[in-house]
Write a protein that holds these residues in place. Sequence first.
Motif, short mmCIF file in Angstrom:
data_model
loop_
_atom_site.label_atom_id
_atom_site.label_comp_id
_atom_site.label_asym_id
_atom_site.label_seq_id
_atom_site.Cartn_x
_atom_site.Cartn_y
_atom_site.Cartn_z
N ALA A 142 0.83 -1.20 0.00
CA ALA A 142 0.00 0.00 0.00
C ALA A 142 0.87 1.26 0.00
O ALA A 142 0.59 2.21 -0.74
N GLY A 143 1.91 1.28 0.81
CA GLY A 143 2.80 2.43 0.84
C GLY A 143 3.52 2.64 -0.47
O GLY A 143 3.70 3.77 -0.92
N PHE A 144 3.90 1.55 -1.10
CA PHE A 144 4.57 1.65 -2.40
C PHE A 144 3.61 2.21 -3.44
O PHE A 144 3.99 3.07 -4.24
N ARG A 145 2.36 1.75 -3.43
CA ARG A 145 1.36 2.29 -4.36
C ARG A 145 1.13 3.77 -4.09
O ARG A 145 1.01 4.57 -5.02
N GLY A 146 1.03 4.16 -2.84
CA GLY A 146 0.82 5.56 -2.50
C GLY A 146 1.99 6.43 -2.90
O GLY A 146 1.80 7.56 -3.35
N LEU A 147 3.21 5.93 -2.74
CA LEU A 147 4.39 6.71 -3.10
C LEU A 147 4.52 6.86 -4.61
O LEU A 147 4.83 7.94 -5.11
N LEU A 148 4.26 5.79 -5.34
CA LEU A 148 4.40 5.86 -6.80
C LEU A 148 3.27 6.64 -7.47
O LEU A 148 3.51 7.46 -8.34
N PHE A 149 2.04 6.36 -7.07
CA PHE A 149 0.89 6.87 -7.80
C PHE A 149 0.11 7.95 -7.06
O PHE A 149 -0.87 8.46 -7.59
N GLY A 150 0.48 8.27 -5.84
CA GLY A 150 -0.22 9.32 -5.10
C GLY A 150 -1.66 8.93 -4.79
O GLY A 150 -1.93 7.83 -4.31
N THR A 151 -2.57 9.82 -5.10
CA THR A 151 -3.98 9.56 -4.78
C THR A 151 -4.55 8.42 -5.61
O THR A 151 -5.48 7.75 -5.16
N LEU A 152 -4.00 8.17 -6.81
CA LEU A 152 -4.45 7.01 -7.58
C LEU A 152 -4.11 5.72 -6.84
O LEU A 152 -4.88 4.76 -6.84
#
Length: 169
Positions: A142-152
Amino acid sequence: MYASTIGFGKPFKQSAFASRNMRNTLYSFCPFGTSARPLRPLTLVKASIDDQWPAPSSYKIWPTDISINSGVYNFAQGAELVVYAALVDAGFSGDWSRIGVLTRDQEVLAQQAWWFILVAHSVVAAITVGYALRQGYPPLEAGFRGLLFGTLGLYDVYVRCQSKAVQRN
């Protein structure tokens, strides 16, 4: 003599530094695994996470009732990464001002925009990890997704958790 492959390389042969028990030496020496012990546990863990938290087939655009296909959503995420890579190239390479496409002030502006996006995505990653911990979703992913894609990325984790809650009921 026992020989096995290390990761992607050629067969590993017993050397003077290796112990008599070749299997223990290989496992401690090789981070990629061997043909005697492939990386199957990692792929099984990945498959079980995908089975537990399946990717949705469509994403509902909030706050409307319009849904988009997951392929379009994934394309939007990929396009976002391409734009970020272009922004890094424009801001930090210096090539664009050298050939006259951008001025030095525009490159500095691109650098400032990149740092703003990086800080904003870091905040979103922390929010995504907090939400994932409350929902039981893997926090590192989840953190990796948040860091890479932001709000997406945050929205992707939210949709996956909501679909899991619907499946539980």
